[in-house]
Motif scaffolding. Sequence first.
Motif, PDB file in Angstrom:
ATOM      1  N   LYS A 105      -6.343   0.882  -5.365  1.00  0.00           N
ATOM      2  CA  LYS A 105      -6.524  -0.537  -5.677  1.00  0.00           C
ATOM      3  C   LYS A 105      -5.378  -1.351  -5.086  1.00  0.00           C
ATOM      4  O   LYS A 105      -4.223  -0.919  -5.100  1.00  0.00           O
ATOM      5  N   PRO A 106      -5.659  -2.556  -4.555  1.00  0.00           N
ATOM      6  CA  PRO A 106      -4.590  -3.411  -4.023  1.00  0.00           C
ATOM      7  C   PRO A 106      -3.758  -4.006  -5.166  1.00  0.00           C
ATOM      8  O   PRO A 106      -4.300  -4.507  -6.148  1.00  0.00           O
ATOM      9  N   VAL A 107      -2.441  -3.928  -5.008  1.00  0.00           N
ATOM     10  CA  VAL A 107      -1.512  -4.483  -5.995  1.00  0.00           C
ATOM     11  C   VAL A 107      -0.562  -5.435  -5.276  1.00  0.00           C
ATOM     12  O   VAL A 107       0.036  -5.061  -4.258  1.00  0.00           O
ATOM     13  N   ASP A 108      -0.423  -6.637  -5.773  1.00  0.00           N
ATOM     14  CA  ASP A 108       0.504  -7.608  -5.183  1.00  0.00           C
ATOM     15  C   ASP A 108       1.935  -7.159  -5.475  1.00  0.00           C
ATOM     16  O   ASP A 108       2.339  -7.038  -6.645  1.00  0.00           O
ATOM     17  N   ALA A 109       2.712  -6.886  -4.430  1.00  0.00           N
ATOM     18  CA  ALA A 109       4.040  -6.307  -4.622  1.00  0.00           C
ATOM     19  C   ALA A 109       5.044  -6.915  -3.644  1.00  0.00           C
ATOM     20  O   ALA A 109       4.673  -7.394  -2.571  1.00  0.00           O
ATOM     21  N   ASN A 152      -0.186  -7.127  -0.459  1.00  0.00           N
ATOM     22  CA  ASN A 152      -0.985  -6.136  -1.195  1.00  0.00           C
ATOM     23  C   ASN A 152      -0.570  -4.719  -0.824  1.00  0.00           C
ATOM     24  O   ASN A 152      -0.517  -4.367   0.361  1.00  0.00           O
ATOM     25  N   ARG A 153      -0.260  -3.933  -1.841  1.00  0.00           N
ATOM     26  CA  ARG A 153       0.064  -2.533  -1.654  1.00  0.00           C
ATOM     27  C   ARG A 153      -1.005  -1.713  -2.384  1.00  0.00           C
ATOM     28  O   ARG A 153      -1.329  -2.010  -3.544  1.00  0.00           O
ATOM     29  N   ARG A 212       5.596 -11.168  -0.435  1.00  0.00           N
ATOM     30  CA  ARG A 212       4.729 -10.349  -1.286  1.00  0.00           C
ATOM     31  C   ARG A 212       3.474 -10.013  -0.502  1.00  0.00           C
ATOM     32  O   ARG A 212       2.989 -10.826   0.292  1.00  0.00           O
ATOM     33  N   TYR A 214      10.387   1.119  -3.922  1.00  0.00           N
ATOM     34  CA  TYR A 214       9.165   1.754  -4.403  1.00  0.00           C
ATOM     35  C   TYR A 214       9.226   3.258  -4.174  1.00  0.00           C
ATOM     36  O   TYR A 214       9.551   3.730  -3.083  1.00  0.00           O
ATOM     37  N   ASP A 247       9.844  -2.729  -5.817  1.00  0.00           N
ATOM     38  CA  ASP A 247       9.315  -3.061  -7.135  1.00  0.00           C
ATOM     39  C   ASP A 247      10.309  -3.980  -7.813  1.00  0.00           C
ATOM     40  O   ASP A 247      11.482  -4.083  -7.388  1.00  0.00           O
ATOM     41  N   VAL A 258      -2.375   1.047  -4.540  1.00  0.00           N
ATOM     42  CA  VAL A 258      -1.925   1.999  -5.552  1.00  0.00           C
ATOM     43  C   VAL A 258      -3.160   2.547  -6.268  1.00  0.00           C
ATOM     44  O   VAL A 258      -3.935   1.780  -6.848  1.00  0.00           O
ATOM     45  N   ASP A 259      -3.330   3.861  -6.188  1.00  0.00           N
ATOM     46  CA  ASP A 259      -4.501   4.509  -6.798  1.00  0.00           C
ATOM     47  C   ASP A 259      -5.805   3.871  -6.315  1.00  0.00           C
ATOM     48  O   ASP A 259      -6.738   3.644  -7.081  1.00  0.00           O
TER      49      ASP A 259
END
Length: 459
Positions: free
Chosen positions: A378-382, A372-373, A370, A413, A402, A375-376
Amino acid sequence: MEFEKALTQASEYLSFTPRFINPAEPQGLWFCDSLVTASDIGVNAVCLGTGSSWDDVPRCRPFLEAFPFIVIVSPNAIARDEMHEALLPRLPAMCLYEIGDAGFRGCKTITEYISVYGRKELLSILSGAEELPAYGLLNLARVPQQNLLTIPRTLSGFPRLDKGILGFLEGRLSIWTGKRGIGKSTLVSLLLLESLNQGHVVCAYSGELPKEQFREWMYLQAAGPEHIAYQTDLPTGKRVAVANALADKQISDWMDERYWLYDLDRNTRHDPEMILSQFEYARMRYGADTFLVDNMMSVDLATARDRDYYRAQADFVQQLSTFAKRRHVHVHLVVHPRKSSGKSGAVDNDDISGSGDITNKADNVFFLTRHNRVVDGKPVDAPLLVILKNRDFGTRGDVWLDFDGKSRRFFQYKAGSADKRYAWDPAGQQLSLQELTDPAGTAEIDRIFPPEKEASACK
């Protein structure tokens, strides 16, 4: 003195007349099909001794190596072929010749040949001898061209991954690794489902999951979000995702006799020999061509010391690789990482549990993690799938994924979704939801799917 010692040793396994044996003679050593043939030839003629087997021939190596070459002699083509097949692998480093039918000029025995042409013509038989190809060596110019595009394969369902490695080709071994609980088993289960969907037969060994839990998770993936209902446990309020009754039945009909699972109840042994024997049976009896070992830590490797354990792991991986190539199948193997990755999340083949031989023997190595990606903004844990090794193309890279907790499905994704329909569920056909019975009366069925995603830990 050395040759006399070798001569004495060879006499235990070969029949010949010692006074007729002379390595200095130009005809080499004639290995005959019988004592009669050897006796008729006389000089430098031997045959397999009474009570000896072909496995005894390598014991005579010092004697045999005293001659510049060995000639297989038998007027009988069937016996000649048997000698050919027996001697080549047992004397791989020696120069072997074989006298074909033309060399015997139509004669059925050496006795007849000598009677017709005379003993002085005996050596002329060698003019019909052909050198046998070296055992264990190939003439590269004679190796047929391989077209990777025509090799049977299964696709992963992740377009970026399939474009990079061309899918999972037959005769290959893929290793999947990642931290505990990251979702390795969930991901490889989905890959086997993809194989089923492409018409393949699969066989899985899961040393950790009981058959009921293995079935539950796989059926959720096959059903997909549209065909999953929720059961609510009345005492605790806990909601559990289940495939609805109609979908469950259709999935069972679809995969019947095409998905085989190693029976942990009957197979009390979990050693490599037993696992591979069951794989062999699944291949030969049911035509299975996609296999899973989840995971190597649950396999019983008979050794006490850590150093020997790593060697046993490497040996098992080699056995799986050999099985894949010999039976023209693809094998997926789940392996835990040896250590935690660094702060950057970087990982390489040396991080795989056990010795480096494990990844050396694999054709593909994948690492699920996992990260950080953005998105918009903001970093998202993915979830992130890292290609560490691909032998066919040298591909390395990342595939962002995803995850849908309700159906336990990973998907690429921006290039996929959790709503994919599998072949059990014809596109456009709506399956009506059925009430699931609960004999104990401790649960009720939610007939309307909740809008939020149910939290689901990945194994």
